[in-house]
Design a protein around this motif. Structure first.
Motif, PDB file in Angstrom:
ATOM      1  N   GLY A  29     -11.242   6.585   6.082  1.00 50.26           N
ATOM      2  CA  GLY A  29     -11.650   5.198   5.924  1.00 50.26           C
ATOM      3  C   GLY A  29     -12.964   4.899   6.589  1.00 50.26           C
ATOM      4  O   GLY A  29     -13.389   5.598   7.511  1.00 50.26           O
ATOM      5  N   LEU A  72       0.577   4.236  -2.834  1.00 53.68           N
ATOM      6  CA  LEU A  72       0.402   5.650  -2.508  1.00 53.68           C
ATOM      7  C   LEU A  72       1.529   6.496  -3.082  1.00 53.68           C
ATOM      8  O   LEU A  72       1.293   7.607  -3.568  1.00 53.68           O
ATOM      9  CB  LEU A  72       0.302   5.835  -0.992  1.00 53.68           C
ATOM     10  N   ASP A 114     -10.366   4.710   1.741  1.00 58.10           N
ATOM     11  CA  ASP A 114     -10.491   3.258   1.748  1.00 58.10           C
ATOM     12  C   ASP A 114     -11.839   2.939   2.376  1.00 58.10           C
ATOM     13  O   ASP A 114     -12.030   3.134   3.573  1.00 58.10           O
ATOM     14  CB  ASP A 114      -9.350   2.624   2.541  1.00 58.10           C
ATOM     15  N   THR A 164      -4.528  -1.238   7.164  1.00 60.38           N
ATOM     16  CA  THR A 164      -3.265  -1.161   6.423  1.00 60.38           C
ATOM     17  C   THR A 164      -3.145   0.123   5.619  1.00 60.38           C
ATOM     18  O   THR A 164      -2.081   0.743   5.589  1.00 60.38           O
ATOM     19  CB  THR A 164      -3.108  -2.399   5.509  1.00 60.38           C
ATOM     20  N   THR A 165      -4.234   0.563   4.990  1.00 61.74           N
ATOM     21  CA  THR A 165      -4.180   1.808   4.213  1.00 61.74           C
ATOM     22  C   THR A 165      -3.887   2.991   5.125  1.00 61.74           C
ATOM     23  O   THR A 165      -3.097   3.879   4.774  1.00 61.74           O
ATOM     24  CB  THR A 165      -5.485   2.033   3.438  1.00 61.74           C
ATOM     25  N   VAL A 185      -6.533  10.026   0.892  1.00 64.98           N
ATOM     26  CA  VAL A 185      -6.717   8.695   0.336  1.00 64.98           C
ATOM     27  C   VAL A 185      -7.949   8.080   0.998  1.00 64.98           C
ATOM     28  O   VAL A 185      -8.099   8.158   2.213  1.00 64.98           O
ATOM     29  CB  VAL A 185      -5.479   7.810   0.621  1.00 64.98           C
ATOM     30  N   LEU A 211       0.827  -1.205   0.000  1.00 63.96           N
ATOM     31  CA  LEU A 211       0.000   0.000   0.000  1.00 63.96           C
ATOM     32  C   LEU A 211       0.865   1.260   0.000  1.00 63.96           C
ATOM     33  O   LEU A 211       0.506   2.253  -0.633  1.00 63.96           O
ATOM     34  CB  LEU A 211      -0.957  -0.001   1.199  1.00 63.96           C
ATOM     35  N   CYS A 253      -5.528   9.667   5.426  1.00 62.20           N
ATOM     36  CA  CYS A 253      -6.457   8.578   5.124  1.00 62.20           C
ATOM     37  C   CYS A 253      -7.838   8.877   5.687  1.00 62.20           C
ATOM     38  O   CYS A 253      -7.969   9.331   6.830  1.00 62.20           O
ATOM     39  CB  CYS A 253      -5.932   7.268   5.718  1.00 62.20           C
TER      40      CYS A 253
END
Length: 163
Positions: free
Chosen positions: A116, A83, A95, A102-103, A93, A79, A114
């Protein structure tokens, strides 16, 4: 933008044919040009849409430890590379299946932000614990103001699963 085939060292779950790959669709939102930090090797990054990284069941994989918490842990390094290939520092980003986080961890390590989603509270706990292990930062439960560690301690005292 592309469909990545993650070719793992070992086959995973299955019956007749056990899958040794996962499909990773990559999307971009908006009309701006996509980010391309590969540029056919101009910056020393050579990539195809077939990625070979050890799966969580492989010896030496950074995802191996995560199997105790989540059945489909992705390698952080994979990942991170994605990125670095397709986003700029401080980019957001998304997810929508954050799973084991993990992201989020890859975004932290590469200077991205991130956002998410994860519906299963057990995995939210896994995400927050892993994030704490990497950064030292603790998530806070909005409803009670407890840190993740305080919540885990309270659950232990009250006999709830520590998840």
């Amino acid at each position: 933008m592309n469909l990545i085939v993650w070719a793992k060292n070992n086959a995973g779950m299955g019956s007749q044919y056990r899958s040794q790959h996962e499909l990773l669709p990559l999307f971009k939102v908006g009309t701006a040009a996509h980010v391309n930090h590969i540029e056919l090797g101009k910056h020393g990054r050579w990539r195809s849409n077939i990625w070979t990284y050890p799966g969580a069941s492989s010896m030496g994989s950074d995802a191996r430890r995560g199997l105790q918490d989540h059945p489909t842990v992705k390698p952080v390094a994979m990942l991170e590379d994605a990125l670095l290939d397709m986003t700029d520092r401080d980019s957001v980003v998304m997810d929508v299946f954050l799973g084991s986080g993990t992201t989020l961890i890859a975004a932290e390590k590469t200077g991205r932000r991130c956002r998410g989603l994860e519906l299963d509270p057990r995995y939210v706990d896994v995400i927050l614990r892993r994030y704490h292990e990497v950064t030292g930062e603790q998530g806070i439960l909005r409803e009670t103001g407890e840190t993740v560690l305080e919540l885990a301690e309270r659950r232990m005292r009250e006999g709830e699963p520590a998840e």
